[in-house]
Write a protein that holds these residues in place. Structure first.
Motif, mmCIF file in Angstrom:
data_model
loop_
_atom_site.group_PDB
_atom_site.id
_atom_site.type_symbol
_atom_site.label_atom_id
_atom_site.label_comp_id
_atom_site.label_asym_id
_atom_site.label_seq_id
_atom_site.Cartn_x
_atom_site.Cartn_y
_atom_site.Cartn_z
ATOM 1 N N SER A 1 1.279 -1.462 0.079
ATOM 2 C CA SER A 1 -0.332 -0.118 -0.341
ATOM 3 C C SER A 1 0.813 1.310 0.144
ATOM 4 N N MET A 2 0.350 2.759 -0.819
ATOM 5 C CA MET A 2 1.180 4.017 -0.851
ATOM 6 C C MET A 2 1.647 3.887 1.059
ATOM 7 N N ALA A 3 0.595 3.523 1.310
ATOM 8 C CA ALA A 3 0.664 4.152 2.509
ATOM 9 C C ALA A 3 1.605 3.695 3.166
ATOM 10 N N SER A 4 2.384 2.912 3.083
ATOM 11 C CA SER A 4 4.014 2.747 3.496
ATOM 12 C C SER A 4 4.424 3.401 3.092
ATOM 13 N N TYR A 5 4.706 4.071 1.925
ATOM 14 C CA TYR A 5 5.555 5.535 1.597
ATOM 15 C C TYR A 5 6.826 4.427 0.907
ATOM 16 N N ILE A 6 6.708 3.219 1.274
ATOM 17 C CA ILE A 6 8.106 1.965 0.742
ATOM 18 C C ILE A 6 8.950 1.797 -0.524
ATOM 19 N N SER A 7 6.828 2.164 -1.267
ATOM 20 C CA SER A 7 7.070 2.157 -2.495
ATOM 21 C C SER A 7 8.082 3.172 -3.049
ATOM 22 N N GLU A 8 7.404 4.625 -3.032
ATOM 23 C CA GLU A 8 7.592 5.859 -3.712
ATOM 24 C C GLU A 8 9.262 5.669 -3.073
ATOM 25 N N ILE A 9 9.779 5.546 -2.071
ATOM 26 C CA ILE A 9 11.240 5.817 -1.589
ATOM 27 C C ILE A 9 11.978 4.559 -2.413
ATOM 28 N N TYR A 10 11.219 3.383 -2.949
ATOM 29 C CA TYR A 10 11.788 2.667 -3.599
ATOM 30 C C TYR A 10 12.171 3.014 -5.040
ATOM 31 N N GLY A 11 10.884 3.983 -5.817
ATOM 32 C CA GLY A 11 11.021 4.266 -7.325
ATOM 33 C C GLY A 11 12.453 5.386 -6.974
ATOM 34 N N VAL A 12 12.472 5.990 -6.122
ATOM 35 C CA VAL A 12 13.473 7.362 -6.258
ATOM 36 C C VAL A 12 14.765 6.757 -5.870
ATOM 37 N N ALA A 13 14.791 5.609 -4.875
ATOM 38 C CA ALA A 13 16.479 5.096 -4.481
ATOM 39 C C ALA A 13 16.825 4.854 -6.240
ATOM 40 N N ILE A 14 16.393 3.481 -6.667
ATOM 41 C CA ILE A 14 16.739 3.160 -7.727
ATOM 42 C C ILE A 14 16.868 3.649 -9.125
ATOM 43 N N GLY A 15 16.676 5.389 -9.065
ATOM 44 C CA GLY A 15 17.152 5.858 -10.580
ATOM 45 C C GLY A 15 17.937 6.095 -9.710
ATOM 46 N N GLY A 16 18.802 5.766 -8.795
ATOM 47 C CA GLY A 16 20.270 5.571 -8.876
ATOM 48 C C GLY A 16 21.099 4.973 -9.480
ATOM 49 N N CYS A 17 20.630 4.288 -9.541
ATOM 50 C CA CYS A 17 21.354 2.626 -10.476
ATOM 51 C C CYS A 17 21.420 3.514 -12.467
ATOM 52 N N THR A 18 21.043 4.498 -12.056
ATOM 53 C CA THR A 18 20.876 5.259 -13.535
ATOM 54 C C THR A 18 21.759 6.871 -13.866
ATOM 55 N N TYR A 19 20.710 6.947 -12.980
ATOM 56 C CA TYR A 19 21.402 8.425 -12.904
ATOM 57 C C TYR A 19 22.579 8.549 -12.746
ATOM 58 N N GLU A 20 23.582 10.074 -13.107
ATOM 59 C CA GLU A 20 25.277 10.037 -13.051
ATOM 60 C C GLU A 20 26.515 8.963 -13.385
ATOM 61 N N GLY A 21 25.160 8.195 -14.465
ATOM 62 C CA GLY A 21 26.428 6.889 -14.721
ATOM 63 C C GLY A 21 25.558 6.021 -14.983
ATOM 64 N N GLU A 22 25.196 4.695 -15.374
ATOM 65 C CA GLU A 22 24.587 3.431 -15.222
ATOM 66 C C GLU A 22 25.693 2.816 -14.838
ATOM 67 N N ASN A 23 24.678 2.211 -13.678
ATOM 68 C CA ASN A 23 26.403 0.934 -12.523
ATOM 69 C C ASN A 23 27.129 0.331 -13.241
ATOM 70 N N MET A 24 26.574 -0.502 -14.438
ATOM 71 C CA MET A 24 27.502 -1.064 -15.464
ATOM 72 C C MET A 24 28.468 -0.755 -15.504
ATOM 73 N N VAL A 25 28.349 1.122 -16.529
ATOM 74 C CA VAL A 25 29.071 1.675 -16.540
ATOM 75 C C VAL A 25 30.061 2.111 -15.937
ATOM 76 N N MET A 26 29.894 2.448 -14.725
ATOM 77 C CA MET A 26 30.852 2.996 -13.384
ATOM 78 C C MET A 26 31.331 1.860 -13.408
ATOM 79 N N LEU A 27 30.897 0.909 -12.639
ATOM 80 C CA LEU A 27 31.621 -0.399 -12.446
ATOM 81 C C LEU A 27 33.051 -0.857 -13.198
ATOM 82 N N LEU A 28 32.598 -0.011 -14.807
ATOM 83 C CA LEU A 28 33.667 -0.852 -15.527
ATOM 84 C C LEU A 28 35.007 0.686 -15.501
ATOM 85 N N GLN A 29 34.364 1.552 -15.240
ATOM 86 C CA GLN A 29 35.508 3.161 -14.980
ATOM 87 C C GLN A 29 36.321 2.101 -14.187
ATOM 88 N N LEU A 30 35.818 2.550 -12.727
ATOM 89 C CA LEU A 30 36.507 1.798 -11.527
ATOM 90 C C LEU A 30 37.354 0.544 -12.191
#
Ligand SMILES: CCCCCCCCCC/C=C\CCCCC/C=C/C(=O)SCCNC(=O)CCNC(=O)[C@H](O)C(C)(C)COP(=O)(O)OP(=O)(O)OC[C@H]1O[C@@H](n2cnc3c(N)ncnc32)[C@H](O)[C@@H]1OP(=O)(O)O
Ligand SMILES: Cc1cc2nc3c(=O)[nH]c(=O)nc-3n(C[C@H](O)[C@H](O)[C@H](O)COP(=O)(O)OP(=O)(O)OC[C@H]3O[C@@H](n4cnc5c(N)ncnc54)[C@H](O)[C@@H]3O)c2cc1C
Length: 642
Positions: free
Chosen positions: A386-415
């Motif tokens: 339920s959106m009453a938990s608000y966890i799905s919204e937290i998930y949606g925002v946090a998971i964007g971080g895997c993509t923005y500022e450099g897609e994760n696979m690509v950034m791992l390859l930079q390291l």
């Protein structure tokens, strides 16, 4: 504990003071729960609060303190974003790092006073990762001393920049700079997009919102096209690169110095991710200590679901990760601030190390944060959905971080590039040249792990084991890469054929750094009770993480099956030890109910009353019979009855 989490007693106290002030200012509270608002209503509500904040910010926080600003932002505006999210996160940092003193004097005070709203427009419809192939051009016109910005085709439209669609009137735009038919690659330009009085797009500009997203919908991520749009030569950000009136190009001290706004976000987003993970866990752990379901001992009443070992296993390792990310994030921000200071005065020697570190951390932290939040949601059973938990919204925002500022696979390859270079130093007997973060690659390790073999060895043997697996995987992946090239494979082809193994090395190296940051922090703590609680959490962390990567240590016999059993037992032991402290370990983050925005995770624990009240306030319940029923379902049923 709050002082440990937020960095000092003073910071923790200031957070409480700020939350208390906000609690007394109803004009800064959500006028109704965000899940019951349309996207337009949310944007309106956010803009309303934003303008009040602009007036009253100085009464609540020290606006020059980024940590206080971030806290204010989370409490009042929340994590779904706001119409000026990118202004603070990228526009001002880009101007601060890349504009010359003269340019800063012209634009920064206006941006800081919020006379103008800006964003960072780099990604295009056709290219995000591969900056070298962006298509927007900035061609220098020697006659007028202007750059002509142009979008040659649909794939060249800027696409994604936050707040570009509707809110911003300026942007730092990244475009390929062309002078006298020579392409100098992507460079940042300060560009006015809209009329300052009417907010209408300026002639030559096509601009709009890209539509609803998985989450983060208060932000108007946008598109932008240029039709031979002219800006003065002096709008090229010229702290490091210069173009003189006659078109002479003066190159920067480091080829990638113009990427600094991205490194800024990568460094700062780690603590942002830790906060989102801890928020979701706070909700799930509080709820798990209220929710009773089933019995462990059939002769006893139903238990709180937090008593189940499976529930603890689902939540507690992520609690440890949230702390670990917060500590690693604090170290990274310190390093970033140091490198930025050096960079501004022309010393670019640490940029490569910072880039490698932030690329790895950004990828591992966002991925594991997503995993942890999703487990927290499932740990709440049906109410987590339920959106009453608000966890799905937290998930949606946090998971964007895997993509923005450099897609994760690509950034791992930079390291991985950095790790492979380091491996080459080790192989050529030049280990003394290794940087401090990879010095372990040049150290000979024991033949087998000494975990469970030396009494009172603290965390030393764990760190050595992480170092061993990270070193072994790095050297293995590098050998594979060098081997393919020796067999005649082209460098790029060989790289692609090894990239899964290379990314494994990057993850292991990053996980080692996170473990070490946690150990460093615990070693620094003087307060015995805090040290004890965090030491338990660290025990869980090292054992859980090692178990997770055990195959790497088993394949060369560095760990034995009996040591693995020991590690597994330690995980179970520390799950039990942490249980009494679990809720407090999350309450210590001191998120207010206003900030958490969760009906399920409120501090009062009145879960069922709160949920029922929330459901009753759903707009669907304003009337007993919806028009969807009168118009469609009722006639359908009546027809079927005839
Ligand atoms: C207390 C306060 C708390 C505050 C908390 C703030 C929390 C913030 C969290 C808020 C939450 C939500 C906000 C959401 C905001 C979202 C905003 C999003 C914005 C964006 O996404 S902007 C667009 C980002 N785009 C990218 O990241 C693109 C990714 N691509 C690249 O970066 C590059 O293309 C590349 C690095 C992958 C490759 O670049 P390229 O030029 O082709 O170079 P290469 O040939 O691969 O490499 C050449 C060498 O250059 C080195 N290199 C590359 N980059 C750098 C760098 N930045 N610095 C130093 N060196 C670099 C690379 O390593 C190579 O070196 P080598 O040859 O190996 O020696
Ligand atoms: C919420 C959000 C906010 C954003 N905000 C902004 C903003 O403010 N400003 C801005 O300019 N941009 C912004 N972006 C855009 C973002 O930076 C890009 O989406 C991101 O950099 C990834 O690029 P891409 O979309 O081109 O993905 P792609 O590169 O097309 O990725 C697709 C797949 O290809 C793989 N791939 C691509 N290249 C390689 C490679 N070399 N090696 C191996 N695999 C590869 C990736 O791993 C991925 O699996 C935002 C994006 C999001 C989701």
């Amino acid at each position: 504990m709050a002082a440990q989490i937020w960095g000092s007693e003073k910071r923790a106290r200031r957070r409480r003071e700020i939350s208390a002030k906000i609690a007394q200012m109803p004009e800064l509270h959500d006028s109704k729960p965000l899940p019951f608002m349309t996207r337009e209503e949310k944007i309106m509500e956010s803009a309303r609060k934003l303008t009040i904040l602009t007036e009253k910010m100085g009464q609540i926080i020290d606006p020059t303190d980024p940590a206080e600003l971030y806290h204010l932002n989370n409490e009042v505006l929340g994590l779904e974003g706001n119409p000026m999210a990118l202004h603070g996160v990228m526009f001002i940092p880009a101007l601060s790092a890349q504009a010359s003193d003269e340019q800063q004097a012209k634009w920064l005070p206006r941006a800081l006073r919020r006379e103008i709203i800006g964003t960072y427009a780099q990604t295009e419809l056709g290219h995000g990762t591969n900056l070298q192939n962006l298509e927007t051009t900035a061609t220098y016109d020697l006659a007028t001393q202007e750059f002509v910005l142009h979008t040659p085709q649909i794939t060249a439209l800027k696409w994604w920049p936050g707040n570009l669609g509707k809110s911003s009137n300026y942007a730092v735009v990244v475009a390929h700079m062309i002078i006298k038919a020579k392409n100098y690659g992507p460079h940042p330009f300060m560009v006015q997009l809209r009329d300052e009085k009417t907010h209408e797009p300026l002639p030559g500009i096509t601009i709009g919102d890209i539509g609803p997203k998985m989450a983060y919908n208060i932000v108007d991520n946008g598109f932008l096209g240029f039709n031979k749009y002219r800006i003065p030569r002096t709008n090229l950000l010229m702290r490091h690169t210069k173009v003189e009136a006659d078109g002479t190009y003066i190159k920067p001290p480091h080829a990638k110095i113009n990427y600094s706004a991205m490194v800024h976000v990568r460094a700062y987003m780690l603590t942002g991710q830790a906060i989102m993970l801890a928020s979701a866990l706070n909700i799930a752990t509080r709820y798990s200590s209220v929710r009773r379901q089933g019995q462990i001992d059939k002769s006893q009443p139903e238990v709180k679901v937090l008593e189940y070992q499976t529930q603890q296993h689902r939540l507690f390792p992520s609690i440890a990760r949230a702390y670990a990310f917060q500590f690693a994030g604090a170290e990274t921000v310190k390093l970033y601030e140091h490198v930025l200071k050096e960079m501004k005065s022309g010393n670019v020697s640490l940029m490569a190390d910072l880039h490698a570190l932030t690329s790895g951390l950004k990828s591992v932290v966002t991925y594991q944060t997503g995993e942890g939040i999703e487990q927290a949601r499932m740990a709440c059973g049906g109410h987590g959905y339920s959106m009453a938990s608000y966890i799905s919204e937290i998930y949606g925002v946090a998971i964007g971080g895997c993509t923005y500022e450099g897609e994760n696979m690509v950034m791992l390859l930079q390291l991985a590039r950095y790790l492979v270079k380091s491996a080459a130093l080790v192989k050529s007997g030049q280990s003394s040249k290794l940087g401090p973060l990879v010095a372990y690659l040049g150290v000979k390790s024991e033949p087998t792990s000494l975990i469970d073999r030396i009494p009172n060895s603290g965390f030393t043997e764990y760190v050595k084991t992480f170092q061993h697996v990270s070193k072994r995987q790095t050297l293995k992946a590098a050998d594979m890469f060098f081997g393919l090239m020796e067999k005649g494979e082209k460098r790029e082809i060989a790289w692609n054929k090894c990239s899964v193994e290379l990314n494994r090395a990057s993850r292991l190296h990053t996980r080692l750094f996170i473990v070490e940051a946690f150990v460093r922090r615990v070693n620094e703590i003087a307060d015995i009770r805090i040290k004890e609680a965090l030491t338990d959490l660290l025990h869980l962390h090292v054992n859980y993480e090692l178990l997770d990567i055990a195959s790497y240590a088993l394949e060369d016999g560095f760990l034995s099956a009996s040591q693995l059993d020991y590690i597994r037992d330690q995980v179970y032991l520390y799950l039990g030890k942490i249980r009494p402290n679990a809720v407090s370990l999350l309450d210590s983050w001191e998120f207010s109910d206003i900030e958490l925005r969760s009906v399920l995770g409120r501090r009062d624990g009145n879960v069922y009353e709160n949920l029922f009240k929330w459901a009753k306030s759903s707009p669907l319940n304003k009337t007993d019979v919806l028009s969807s029923v009168t118009q469609y379902l009722k006639p359908m049923m009546e027809k079927a009855r005839l």
